[in-house]
Design an enzyme around this catalytic site. Structure first.
Site, mmCIF file in Angstrom:
data_model
loop_
_atom_site.group_PDB
_atom_site.id
_atom_site.type_symbol
_atom_site.label_atom_id
_atom_site.label_comp_id
_atom_site.label_asym_id
_atom_site.label_seq_id
_atom_site.Cartn_x
_atom_site.Cartn_y
_atom_site.Cartn_z
ATOM 1 N N HIS A 1 0.819 -1.216 0.000
ATOM 2 C CA HIS A 1 0.000 0.000 0.000
ATOM 3 C C HIS A 1 0.851 1.263 0.000
ATOM 4 O O HIS A 1 0.372 2.329 -0.395
ATOM 5 C CB HIS A 1 -1.012 -0.011 1.156
ATOM 6 C CG HIS A 1 -0.453 0.190 2.521
ATOM 7 N ND1 HIS A 1 -0.156 -0.850 3.379
ATOM 8 C CD2 HIS A 1 -0.149 1.320 3.210
ATOM 9 C CE1 HIS A 1 0.294 -0.366 4.525
ATOM 10 N NE2 HIS A 1 0.312 0.949 4.453
ATOM 11 N N ASP B 1 1.385 -7.813 2.174
ATOM 12 C CA ASP B 1 1.480 -6.370 1.969
ATOM 13 C C ASP B 1 2.943 -5.935 1.809
ATOM 14 O O ASP B 1 3.561 -5.419 2.735
ATOM 15 C CB ASP B 1 0.832 -5.648 3.160
ATOM 16 C CG ASP B 1 0.487 -4.205 2.852
ATOM 17 O OD1 ASP B 1 0.983 -3.682 1.838
ATOM 18 O OD2 ASP B 1 -0.283 -3.605 3.625
ATOM 19 N N SER C 1 4.095 2.066 8.391
ATOM 20 C CA SER C 1 3.830 1.127 7.306
ATOM 21 C C SER C 1 5.116 0.853 6.533
ATOM 22 O O SER C 1 5.792 1.777 6.074
ATOM 23 C CB SER C 1 2.780 1.691 6.355
ATOM 24 O OG SER C 1 1.523 1.752 6.979
#
Length: 766
Positions: free
Chosen positions: A87, A223, A651
């Protein structure tokens, strides 16, 4: 050394017991040696403090980058190979996709360096050093210094210090405040702007579970995405050029091939975005009973209307899917945050803690700290008056796609309004708008957006104090007799931005008057002008008073408890947190295991739901149990959880074991601990990570990109007597040698550099 008690604001400020919570805190690497290292060793760290952060020699900090200014990444090879989340790389992946070659959907891997894809505007920042500059910034400033003068001096000095460190443009540097303006640190970075996409799993892996699984555990999302950083041939940062060469980091993370076990030490190194854990109870109360309910209410209605359109049309479902997921992301977050704060009885605890502070201040330091809480409470009381106007502006008035798109035309309007337009610059800008229009209208559903506009404007009109409305609300509600659907129909049928054809026709001959009279742009501009002229000045006034009061409150808390070790709120600067791999019980009778496997992906598979589609080859590998060297005991692990303290910006952060090896990539938090930005939850807080062996499996077995895995340094080191030393690791990488560690001994398979290896080993043992 005194035993360190981990607390943000003291026992009171987080409602914690006096017991140390080693998994809480986002710590500055510069201070690890003094504040954290002993406790980290007790948790299982085998590195020295210098191996974590060192200005003069290779250390872990040299393997960590701020990715694009909004995420974290880490080097995993001596050739600048970089991992981050899928992402985080999403925009780069999407912008390199075409209808003929949709790498976002299908996945893609560069089989040669020449195939790696450039990404205009993408950069990484690599920390050179951080430095405490508090004494320089606050020199001569006292509690008696007028607030306006203090702010001016702090801003001027911070800029001067940062500018001097830039070394004539060689570095990117800035000074950030900590502990609500009580301390200041400078950060100096090298910025590399040639960052190329190397590979990505298909979206069905990188976003597996979609919105349904967002913020949730158990999780089965792969991810991750892969990039490479390039530099000029002379080793300096440079814009894209075919002559550039791969960046050679001072250190890259070796990859742990050992199984992740419950209780293992875990360290997350990255750039957490923003926390406000020093917030007083009055501010927390405003979030819980005013701000969050408003956001939840508005987003819930938007999502319901979008869902209607998505259920009615498969084509519209695809168009709206990304926007729907984006809105839903923090819709769930705000719900979880409120539930967590109520469950933890945080407001009650805040009240008791603030009473204790006030009693101490009145008895010990009344002149300096006695009015701090009263001033904080008064500031939040004032903010409450205008808070809904601010929230409804962003969550309602500017939320419909058409109005948000109209807002993007503000730079063009300003250029036209200024007059004497440079034709070349105008041509450049209109060309950029045409490209933007192509992307916007590809995911725009006018009928759905029109309904959203009508309902959100009705909610704005009903919920925001009438005295704070933009004048256009009064005019239009009078014109349309309170019929917001009729108003919406006019806006959406008459706007020159209602379709790509109309918008591009306008761009062929743009005028100031055309925008000023356009109903969508006119509405947006009226709302913005009202906010800037009537709402924002009031909020700024209260925020200025709040800034001073918060600074005094935090200073008082630290003075009140001189033996406590405090950590500062996150502010997008490099931090580390540490804890352990740990399962949890989310509710009575339910136990969540600390890891998930590929079996869970197979169990969730649903070919009719875009969120749970599984690639056929992945299912084939699962059915054959063909996991290669990445599986263990007949299963392939996908994700695992730790109790590390993280937030947005983390992240893509590496999850590192006690030997300094990469175990996985952090990518999410769990639903039960959505309070994290406001208050730490020691019982439920979990960091959700993709297992590095699943990352390698997808690259190698699924993607056929085993050459990328071969570029990394893989270690299978389960021997607790063996520690990681960056100097040894760097020598090993340079000589392309392997190190085996049976019985805790280091053996070299090649004789090159053997003398140097032995020397470093001796240093390590001593």
């Amino acid at each position: 050394m005194l035993k360190k008690i981990y607390s943000l604001l003291l026992v009171g400020c987080l409602g914690l017991s006096m017991t140390a919570q080693a998994d809480e805190g986002m710590w500055l690497p510069l201070l690890v040696k003094r504040l954290n290292h002993v406790d980290m060793q007790k948790q299982g760290l085998q590195l020295t403090a210098e191996e974590i952060y060192n200005v003069n020699n290779a250390s872990l900090k040299d393997a960590i980058v701020q990715f694009g200014g909004f995420c974290t990444g880490e080097f995993v090879s001596k050739e600048g190979l970089l991992l981050t989340n899928h992402h985080c790389g999403y925009d780069a992946i999407a912008s390199n996709s075409t209808p003929q070659d949709d790498i976002l959907k299908n996945g893609w891997w560069a089989m040669t360096r020449q195939q790696e894809k450039k990404n205009e505007g993408l950069f990484v920042d690599i920390l050179v050093r951080m430095e405490d500059v508090t004494s320089q910034v606050l020199q001569g400033i006292t509690p008696q210094t007028p607030e306006q003068e203090r702010s001016r001096l702090v801003a001027e000095r911070s800029k001067s210090i940062a500018d001097a460190a830039k070394n004539n443009g060689q570095y990117v540097s800035y000074v950030r405040d900590f502990f609500n303006g009580n301390e200041f640190y400078m950060f100096v970075y090298e910025r590399f702007s040639d960052v190329r996409l190397v590979g990505t799993p298909p979206e069905s892996i990188g976003k597996f579970g979609g919105d349904t699984d967002n913020w949730m555990w158990p999780r089965h999302t792969g991810d991750f995405s892969v990039f490479r950083v390039y530099m000029s041939p002379d080793g300096k940062p440079a814009t894209y050029s075919e002559k550039n060469v791969p960046y050679r980091p001072k250190h890259h993370l070796p990859i742990s091939m050992s199984p992740v076990k419950e209780g293992d030490f875990s360290m997350v190194f990255g750039f957490p975005g923003r926390t406000t854990r020093f917030m007083a109870g009055s501010g927390l109360g405003m979030a819980v009973d005013q701000s969050n309910p408003a956001r939840i209410k508005l987003r819930e209605r938007r999502l319901a209307l979008m869902k209607e359109a998505m259920d009615a049309s498969p084509a519209d479902r695809l168009k709206l899917a990304s926007n729907y997921a984006s809105i839903s992301n923090y819709y769930k977050y705000f719900i979880g945050q409120n539930e967590g704060i109520k469950r933890m009885k945080t407001l009650d605890k805040k009240s008791a803690e603030e009473k204790a502070f006030q009693d101490w201040a009145n008895a010990e330091r009344k002149a300096l700290y006695g009015s701090a809480l009263a001033d904080i409470n008064a500031s939040y009381a004032g903010q409450r008056t205008y808070n809904l106007s601010s929230i409804y502006r962003s969550e309602a008035a500017l939320a419909p796609q058409l109005i948000a798109h109209a807002y993007q035309y503000t730079p063009l309007y300003n250029m036209l309004k200024a007059g004497n337009v440079d034709k070349a610059k105008l041509q450049e800008l209109t060309t950029a708008y045409k490209d933007m229009n192509k992307e916007f209208y590809a995911s725009y559903v006018p009928s759905s957006d029109q309904k959203i506009f009508a309902e959100l404007m009705q909610m704005y009109y009903n919920d925001v104090p009438k005295a704070q409305h933009a004048d256009i609300f009064k005019d239009l509600t009078s014109t349309y007799k309170g019929d917001f659907r009729k108003w919406a129909a006019d806006v959406y049928s008459k706007s020159l931005l209602s379709s790509e054809a109309k918008a591009n026709a306008f761009l062929a001959n743009p005028t100031q008057k055309a925008l000023e009279t356009d109903p969508a742009f006119k509405f947006m501009r009226a709302v913005q002008t009202n906010y800037q002229d009537n709402i924002l000045p009031k909020l700024n006034e209260y925020n200025a008073a709040l800034g001073r009061a918060n600074r005094l409150y935090v200073a008082g808390l630290r003075e009140m408890h001189p033996n406590k070790v405090f950590y500062p709120d996150a502010n997008s600067t490099l931090r580390l947190s540490y804890g352990t791999v740990k399962d949890y019980e989310p509710r009575d009778g339910v136990q969540y295991k600390y890891y998930t496997t590929l079996q869970g992906i197979a169990e969730k598979e649903d070919p009719t739901n875009p969120e749970f589609i599984v690639p056929a080859k992945l299912m084939q590998l699962y059915n054959q149990k063909d996991y290669g060297r990445y599986g263990q005991n007949g299963e392939l692990r996908v994700g695992f959880i730790t109790n590390n303290d993280i937030t947005g910006g983390n992240s893509g952060s590496p999850v590192i074991n006690g030997r300094g090896e990469l175990m996985g990539l952090a990518f999410d938090g769990n639903w039960e601990a959505m309070t994290g930005d406001l208050v730490f939850d020691p019982e439920y807080k979990r960091c959700i990570n993709v297992d590095i062996k699943y990352v390698l499996f997808v690259m190698d077995k699924l993607g056929g990109a085993g050459h990328l895995v071969n570029e990394m340094t893989l270690v299978d080191n389960g021997n607790p007597n063996t520690t990681f030393n960056p100097a040894i690791n760097d020598i090993k990488m340079q000589g392309k040698m392997e190190i085996e560690t049976p019985e805790g001994q280091i053996k070299i398979k090649k004789k090159k550099n053997e003398t140097k290896i032995k020397k470093e080993t001796k240093k390590q043992k001593s």
